[in-house]
Write a protein that holds these residues in place. Structure first.
Motif, PDB file in Angstrom:
ATOM      1  N   ALA A  71     -34.710 -25.513  67.521  1.00 13.19           N
ATOM      2  CA  ALA A  71     -35.588 -24.844  66.444  1.00 13.19           C
ATOM      3  C   ALA A  71     -36.320 -26.513  66.245  1.00 13.19           C
ATOM      4  CB  ALA A  71     -34.558 -25.228  65.856  1.00 13.19           C
ATOM      5  N   GLY A  72     -35.626 -28.073  66.336  1.00 17.77           N
ATOM      6  CA  GLY A  72     -36.115 -29.238  66.242  1.00 17.77           C
ATOM      7  C   GLY A  72     -37.369 -29.233  66.990  1.00 17.77           C
ATOM      8  N   GLU A  73     -38.263 -28.176  67.631  1.00 18.49           N
ATOM      9  CA  GLU A  73     -39.497 -28.086  67.924  1.00 18.49           C
ATOM     10  C   GLU A  73     -40.219 -27.608  67.046  1.00 18.49           C
ATOM     11  OE1 GLU A  73     -43.082 -27.865  70.138  1.00 18.49           O
ATOM     12  OE2 GLU A  73     -40.648 -28.894  71.294  1.00 18.49           O
ATOM     13  N   ILE A  74     -39.209 -27.163  65.635  1.00 19.40           N
ATOM     14  CA  ILE A  74     -41.278 -26.572  64.840  1.00 19.40           C
ATOM     15  C   ILE A  74     -41.231 -28.209  64.218  1.00 19.40           C
ATOM     16  CG2 ILE A  74     -40.590 -24.900  62.276  1.00 19.40           C
ATOM     17  CD1 ILE A  74     -41.416 -23.617  64.781  1.00 19.40           C
ATOM     18  N   ILE A  75     -40.076 -29.021  63.679  1.00 22.23           N
ATOM     19  CA  ILE A  75     -40.430 -30.595  63.345  1.00 22.23           C
ATOM     20  C   ILE A  75     -41.119 -30.561  64.308  1.00 22.23           C
ATOM     21  CG2 ILE A  75     -39.470 -32.804  62.365  1.00 22.23           C
ATOM     22  CD1 ILE A  75     -37.248 -30.577  62.023  1.00 22.23           C
ATOM     23  N   ARG A  76     -41.593 -30.691  64.973  1.00 21.98           N
ATOM     24  CA  ARG A  76     -42.446 -31.946  65.708  1.00 21.98           C
ATOM     25  C   ARG A  76     -43.335 -30.839  65.601  1.00 21.98           C
ATOM     26  NH1 ARG A  76     -37.683 -31.750  68.827  1.00 21.98           N
ATOM     27  NH2 ARG A  76     -38.092 -29.904  70.515  1.00 21.98           N
ATOM     28  N   GLN A  77     -43.744 -29.367  65.737  1.00 20.84           N
ATOM     29  CA  GLN A  77     -44.750 -28.996  65.155  1.00 20.84           C
ATOM     30  C   GLN A  77     -46.355 -29.257  64.509  1.00 20.84           C
ATOM     31  OE1 GLN A  77     -47.339 -27.317  67.582  1.00 20.84           O
ATOM     32  NE2 GLN A  77     -45.351 -28.049  69.382  1.00 20.84           N
ATOM     33  N   GLY A  78     -45.011 -29.850  62.992  1.00 19.52           N
ATOM     34  CA  GLY A  78     -45.574 -30.321  62.224  1.00 19.52           C
ATOM     35  C   GLY A  78     -45.868 -31.244  61.530  1.00 19.52           C
ATOM     36  N   LEU A  79     -44.781 -32.333  62.780  1.00 18.77           N
ATOM     37  CA  LEU A  79     -45.142 -33.351  63.075  1.00 18.77           C
ATOM     38  C   LEU A  79     -46.624 -33.896  63.833  1.00 18.77           C
ATOM     39  CD1 LEU A  79     -41.775 -35.429  63.493  1.00 18.77           C
ATOM     40  CD2 LEU A  79     -43.075 -35.269  61.500  1.00 18.77           C
ATOM     41  N   TYR A  80     -46.924 -33.365  64.569  1.00 17.04           N
ATOM     42  CA  TYR A  80     -48.191 -33.346  65.480  1.00 17.04           C
ATOM     43  C   TYR A  80     -49.042 -33.411  64.344  1.00 17.04           C
ATOM     44  CZ  TYR A  80     -44.909 -32.559  69.508  1.00 17.04           C
ATOM     45  OH  TYR A  80     -43.716 -33.238  70.386  1.00 17.04           O
ATOM     46  N   ARG A  81     -49.165 -32.191  63.218  1.00 15.00           N
ATOM     47  CA  ARG A  81     -50.311 -31.548  62.733  1.00 15.00           C
ATOM     48  C   ARG A  81     -51.051 -32.588  61.457  1.00 15.00           C
ATOM     49  NH1 ARG A  81     -48.289 -27.063  65.472  1.00 15.00           N
ATOM     50  NH2 ARG A  81     -50.121 -25.468  65.963  1.00 15.00           N
ATOM     51  N   GLY A  82     -49.784 -33.034  60.749  1.00 14.41           N
ATOM     52  CA  GLY A  82     -50.435 -34.235  60.384  1.00 14.41           C
ATOM     53  C   GLY A  82     -48.573 -34.381  59.183  1.00 14.41           C
ATOM     54  N   ALA A  83     -47.701 -33.367  59.334  1.00 18.24           N
ATOM     55  CA  ALA A  83     -46.119 -33.782  58.385  1.00 18.24           C
ATOM     56  C   ALA A  83     -45.735 -35.241  58.499  1.00 18.24           C
ATOM     57  CB  ALA A  83     -45.614 -32.452  58.748  1.00 18.24           C
ATOM     58  N   ASP A  84     -44.703 -35.789  57.155  1.00 14.82           N
ATOM     59  CA  ASP A  84     -44.488 -36.843  57.526  1.00 14.82           C
ATOM     60  C   ASP A  84     -42.495 -37.130  58.216  1.00 14.82           C
ATOM     61  OD1 ASP A  84     -46.612 -38.337  55.985  1.00 14.82           O
ATOM     62  OD2 ASP A  84     -46.138 -36.675  54.825  1.00 14.82           O
ATOM     63  N   THR A  85     -42.217 -35.807  57.788  1.00 10.20           N
ATOM     64  CA  THR A  85     -40.808 -35.755  58.084  1.00 10.20           C
ATOM     65  C   THR A  85     -40.408 -34.935  58.288  1.00 10.20           C
ATOM     66  OG1 THR A  85     -38.304 -36.638  57.782  1.00 10.20           O
ATOM     67  CG2 THR A  85     -40.200 -36.252  55.560  1.00 10.20           C
ATOM     68  N   GLY A  86     -39.190 -34.095  58.492  1.00  6.61           N
ATOM     69  CA  GLY A  86     -38.647 -32.946  58.440  1.00  6.61           C
ATOM     70  C   GLY A  86     -37.013 -33.143  58.318  1.00  6.61           C
ATOM     71  N   TRP A  87     -36.331 -31.594  58.481  1.00  2.00           N
ATOM     72  CA  TRP A  87     -35.032 -31.546  57.828  1.00  2.00           C
ATOM     73  C   TRP A  87     -34.594 -30.681  59.058  1.00  2.00           C
ATOM     74  CZ3 TRP A  87     -38.324 -32.131  54.136  1.00  2.00           C
ATOM     75  CH2 TRP A  87     -38.448 -33.370  53.133  1.00  2.00           C
ATOM     76  N   LEU A  88     -33.908 -30.712  59.666  1.00  2.00           N
ATOM     77  CA  LEU A  88     -32.601 -29.629  60.424  1.00  2.00           C
ATOM     78  C   LEU A  88     -31.587 -29.436  60.263  1.00  2.00           C
ATOM     79  CD1 LEU A  88     -32.946 -27.483  62.800  1.00  2.00           C
ATOM     80  CD2 LEU A  88     -32.227 -29.616  64.674  1.00  2.00           C
ATOM     81  N   LEU A  89     -30.917 -27.827  59.736  1.00  2.00           N
ATOM     82  CA  LEU A  89     -29.820 -27.485  59.334  1.00  2.00           C
ATOM     83  C   LEU A  89     -29.235 -27.047  60.619  1.00  2.00           C
ATOM     84  CD1 LEU A  89     -30.523 -25.833  55.583  1.00  2.00           C
ATOM     85  CD2 LEU A  89     -30.220 -28.090  55.840  1.00  2.00           C
ATOM     86  N   THR A  90     -28.619 -27.215  61.102  1.00  2.00           N
ATOM     87  CA  THR A  90     -27.947 -26.689  61.937  1.00  2.00           C
ATOM     88  C   THR A  90     -26.301 -26.839  62.439  1.00  2.00           C
ATOM     89  OG1 THR A  90     -27.494 -26.710  64.565  1.00  2.00           O
ATOM     90  CG2 THR A  90     -28.043 -28.649  63.621  1.00  2.00           C
ATOM     91  N   ASP A  91     -25.950 -26.064  62.016  1.00  2.00           N
ATOM     92  CA  ASP A  91     -24.793 -25.588  62.271  1.00  2.00           C
ATOM     93  C   ASP A  91     -24.337 -24.840  62.593  1.00  2.00           C
ATOM     94  OD1 ASP A  91     -21.043 -25.471  61.328  1.00  2.00           O
ATOM     95  OD2 ASP A  91     -22.226 -27.124  59.342  1.00  2.00           O
TER      96      ASP A  91
END
Length: 308
Positions: A71-91
């Protein structure tokens, strides 16, 4: 004023292409049988966040998502569009969460992020269609909320002016910050990936993702051509030299969460049964707009206990 914006996003199975293997015998979605995509209405939410960032210099946009390492791909897709950072909750303790457990996990993460001015998410995810997570997050954090938003028009003097959809039309509402906003699919579509940002973030991963063989990021091939992922010492040197390529990865313990309120243990929703229904041509009926046909249809639905 500079804003700290968090976008709630989810990686979902593409339920627009559902086949016979889409559900497991236990009543859960067989995610392995469906391609994973960025939840459509969360993309609408991301666009609203990016517009606010442009309107308010110095603002930041972060993507918060929960799921397995991929699901880190979702953060990358956000970064590609202009987001600055991201957090993945994974456990593993997050696995099997219904809306109650999901909203609990997201709320604890937002508390850990701290000082958030506005949380924006899609109205609902296409793999559940409940529209419950956004309002539940707002309730758990004790924040104002605006649902069914089509446009966040402006933020002035710590008050957001929002156009939202209601039955029969639209209404303008004002909500003091901090606020949680859920966005409809009728809002502006999200902008495409930026080629320069794809080149910058295409190797961004969370630590658990690096344990799997690296693959070319979604959407990279049509922007940058063939991608050759670094391996071994090259990867180590790359992440050491560019710390921004290491995505934030949080467990239940990292967000000070209660394991009993996460995942299956924190989910009161249970699936009793799942049925595959295939309509046959002989089962279809053609009705007119006459009162007789409509009354007959309602009576049949009541008799079959479909409604009422």
């Amino acid at each position: 004023m500079a804003l700290k914006i968090v976008v709630l996003a989810k990686q979902v199975p593409d339920t627009r292409n559902v086949g016979k293997d889409a559900m497991t015998a236990e009543g859960t979605v067989n995610r392995a049988a469906l391609p994973a995509i960025f939840n459509p209405e969360d993309l609408n939410a991301l666009e609203q966040a990016l517009r606010l960032k442009e309107q308010h210099p110095g603002s930041t946009v972060g993507i918060l998502t929960m799921g397995p390492p991929r699901a880190g791909e979702i953060i990358r897709q956000g970064l590609y569009r202009g987001a600055d950072t991201g957090w993945l909750l994974t456990d593993r303790l997050f696995a099997g969460a219904d809306t109650l457990a999901t909203s609990y996990a997201l709320a604890t993460a937002i508390q850990k992020i701290g000082d958030v001015d506005i949380v924006i998410g899609g109205r609902q995810a296409i793999d559940g269609d409940t529209a419950q997570v956004g309002p539940q997050v707002a309730q758990k954090l004790g924040l104002n909320q605006v649902t069914y938003a089509e446009e966040i028009q402006k933020i002035e003097n710590n008050v957001a002016t929002i156009r939202r959809v209601i039955d029969g039309g639209v209404e303008m509402v004002e909500a003091p910050l901090p606020v949680v906003v859920t966005v409809n699919g009728s809002a502006a579509p999200c902008r495409p990936c930026n080629a320069k940002l794809v080149m910058k973030y295409k190797y961004a991963t969370c630590p658990l993702e690096r344990q799997a063989p690296p693959t070319a990021p979604e959407g990279a091939s049509n922007v940058t051509g063939s991608v050759v992922s670094p391996t071994g010492d090259e990867r180590g040197a790359l992440y050491a030299a560019r710390p921004y390529l290491t995505l934030n990865q949080w467990s239940v313990a990292d967000v000070d969460g209660d394991p009993e309120q996460c995942g299956l243990s924190g989910s009161p929703t249970k699936v009793k049964a799942v049925k595959n229904i295939v309509f046959q041509a002989k089962e279809s009926k053609t009705l007119t707009a006459s009162d007789t046909d409509i009354e007959g249809m309602i009576k049949e639905l009541l008799d079959e206990k479909i409604i009422g």
